[in-house]
Motif scaffolding. Structure first.
Motif: not given
Length: 209
Positions: A37-38, A42-44, A47-49, A96-98
């Protein structure tokens, strides 16, 4: 604060039923941190991702609305190990950060929580040492293939490619402290999760003493 928290790594190959096990552990009181889910978050759009994914793989991996076309991206990376590694190099640090943020939040809410980290690529990324307990949800490859081509509607070729892109079943079982066999009914899974929850609760109690 983290001394009595029990950190549980939960993994299993695609089609093993890991998500079903994860939901049942949540129902019994676990704090579940879902890496999949995370990874989507992070690629929504915006986002930067997502910007970094598009920079590497091109606009062809975007839908008309600007969101990530996960199916198209999956078809690209799961048949090419170098491209899969490139994608993982973008997404995994962000995940990992999230995860670290969510872990801190769980600790603040309950320092004796049982926190289950639902991590599909736990073995592939050598993450087992990060956890107090590793649970592997296990099913034979042919059972997983039947689930993927049946309930999920994948082609056999795509299903086999995705299974092959992950760690071998034997490698997952080698790092397991607890195995949840999941080749039967949901009622059988419920019964096994009850057993596992009792064991996790006992381990947490032992840490608190």
């Amino acid at each position: 604060m983290l001394r009595t928290m029990l950190k549980v790594g939960l993994t299993g190959g695609i089609g093993s039923g890991k998500s079903e096990a994860s939901r049942r552990l949540s129902d019994r009181g676990a704090v579940v941190i879902d890496a999949d889910r995370i990874a989507r978050e992070v690629v929504e759009p915006g986002t930067e991702g997502l910007a970094r994914v598009v920079a590497v793989f091109g606009d062809e991996v975007l839908r008309a609305d600007g969101s990530l076309d996960r199916e198209r991206l999956g078809a690209i990376v799961f048949s090419d190990s170098e491209k899969l590694a490139a994608l993982n190099g973008i997404v995994h640090p962000l995940v990992g950060a999230r995860v670290a943020e969510l872990q801190d939040q769980a600790a603040e809410a309950d320092e004796a929580a049982i926190v289950v980290y639902d991590v599909p690529l736990l073995v592939e990324n050598n993450l087992a040492p990060m956890y107090d307990v590793v649970i592997v949800v296990d099913a034979a490859d042919e059972v997983r293939l039947d689930r993927l081509t049946g309930a999920r509607g994948m082609s056999e070729q795509d299903a086999r490619a995705r299974i092959a892109a992950q760690a071998a079943r034997e490698d997952r079982l080698a790092v397991a402290d607890i195995v949840i066999r999941n080749e039967g009914s949901l009622e059988e899974l419920d019964a096994r999760v009850d057993e596992v929850w009792a064991e996790l609760s006992a381990r947490r109690a032992s840490r608190a003493r």
